[in-house]
Design an enzyme around this catalytic site. Structure first.
Site, short mmCIF file in Angstrom:
data_model
loop_
_atom_site.label_atom_id
_atom_site.label_comp_id
_atom_site.label_asym_id
_atom_site.label_seq_id
_atom_site.Cartn_x
_atom_site.Cartn_y
_atom_site.Cartn_z
N THR A 142 -5.15 11.32 5.55
CA THR A 142 -4.87 10.65 4.28
C THR A 142 -6.15 10.65 3.46
OG1 THR A 142 -5.53 8.41 4.95
CG2 THR A 142 -3.28 9.09 5.50
N LYS B 211 -10.39 -5.40 10.97
CA LYS B 211 -9.28 -4.96 11.81
C LYS B 211 -9.25 -5.70 13.14
CE LYS B 211 -7.30 -2.04 9.04
NZ LYS B 211 -5.94 -2.30 8.51
N ASP C 243 -0.60 -7.02 -5.99
CA ASP C 243 -2.01 -7.04 -5.59
C ASP C 243 -2.15 -8.09 -4.50
OD1 ASP C 243 -4.72 -7.40 -5.27
OD2 ASP C 243 -5.18 -7.59 -7.40
N GLY D 197 0.82 -1.21 0.00
CA GLY D 197 0.00 0.00 0.00
C GLY D 197 0.85 1.26 0.00
N SER E 180 -2.86 -2.06 11.81
CA SER E 180 -4.25 -2.26 12.22
C SER E 180 -4.92 -0.89 12.29
CB SER E 180 -4.28 -2.99 13.57
OG SER E 180 -5.61 -3.17 14.02
N SER F 16 1.55 3.42 -2.35
CA SER F 16 1.29 4.46 -3.35
C SER F 16 0.77 5.76 -2.76
CB SER F 16 0.30 3.95 -4.40
OG SER F 16 -0.93 3.59 -3.80
N SER F 17 0.42 5.76 -1.47
CA SER F 17 -0.09 6.99 -0.86
C SER F 17 -0.09 6.85 0.66
CB SER F 17 -1.52 7.29 -1.34
OG SER F 17 -2.41 6.27 -0.91
N GLY F 18 -0.35 7.96 1.33
CA GLY F 18 -0.62 7.96 2.75
C GLY F 18 0.42 7.31 3.63
#
Length: 278
Positions: free
Chosen positions: A181, A150, A54, A10, A132, A12-14
């Protein structure tokens, strides 16, 4: 640091982007992974190695880990950050979407971890860091499937920690609070599309506004993604990392309140702070 290798999903951002940059700055060889490599161009320019992954596709998972192992010969830290928030009333959310939420947030995390574990066991060392949420310790309105996923990540991580310690491996949970984000805006859009009409519309409108507000660049009562990146870096570099790192606005006090207040009093508190009708 002698050739320590980290894989961050993950990215690609944030939180994922910030974490990849922070670990790179700490001296790790970092692989930032996401479905769309083109979204990580700036990350690549900063020195992070980017790779397509993915987490819901077992073949993609295997290929990514194989590529990293061929290039580096090891994986020292896995940061399972890929995830999203599927919001909507349980009555409204199609079961296909509920399964998709678990496919990304739980089963994808577990599959990637299973792929990396034989490598770490052979090394006799490694750290699994699962992102989490404070929402893995208590729930908010109209987020049942997100919270369920979660809560499951928390249980999975606790069990893995018990299983893997004997092999020299650490399993760590990082529990973010309110972070600025795009996550909140995406969750708000899903919520409006799912429960924006019908019996839950009033609740959905209030909760969507609350989620969306936390994504604004000028949002108060939120923390930047870098606070989570710092927590991950602490866990990744510690000789004996803590089992849980809680960081970001509201996380520590809200988790504490959820533990000490009676359920109905905490329910009322959450409804009031989220702006949803009683």
């Amino acid at each position: 640091m002698a050739h320590k290798v980290a894989l961050v999903t993950g990215a690609s951002s944030g939180i994922g982007d910030a974490t990849a940059r922070r670990l790179h700055g700490a001296g790790f060889v970092v692989y930032g992974a996401a479905r769309r490599v083109e979204r990580m161009a700036e990350l690549a320019a900063a020195g992070v190695r980017t790779i397509a992954l993915d987490v819901t596709d077992e073949a993609s998972t295997q290929q990514a880990v194989t590529e990293i192992l061929a290039a580096e010969g090891r994986v020292d830290v896995l940061v399972n950050n890929a995830g999203y928030g599927s919001y909507g009333a349980v009555e409204d959310v199609p079961m296909s979407e509920a399964r998709a939420q678990f496919d990304v947030n739980l089963f994808g995390l577990a599959q990637l971890t299973r792929t990396v574990l034989p490598i770490m066991r052979a090394q006799g060392s490694g750290t699994i860091i699962n992102i989490s949420s404070m929402g893995g310790r208590f729930a908010t309105p109209l987020g049942a499937w997100y919270h369920a996923s979660k809560f499951a990540v928390e249980g999975l991580s606790d069990a893995m920690r018990l299983e893997l310690k004997r092999f020299g491996l650490d399993v760590v949970l990082v529990e973010p609070g309110l972070i600025r984000t795009e996550w909140g805006a995406i969750a708000a859009d899903k919520l409006r599309a799912t429960s924006g009409h019908g019996p839950y519309a009033e609740q959905a409108g209030a909760m969507a506004a609350s989620l969306e507000g936390g994504s604004r660049p000028d949002a108060r009562r939120t923390s930047p993604p870098t606070v989570i990146a710092d927590a991950v870096a602490k866990a990744a570099t510690a000789r004996r990392p803590r089992t849980r790192y809680t960081a970001g606005y509201g996380a520590r006090p809200l988790i504490l309140l959820s533990r000490v207040l009676p359920d109905r009093i905490f329910d009322a508190f959450i409804k009031r702070t989220s702006g949803t009708p009683a």
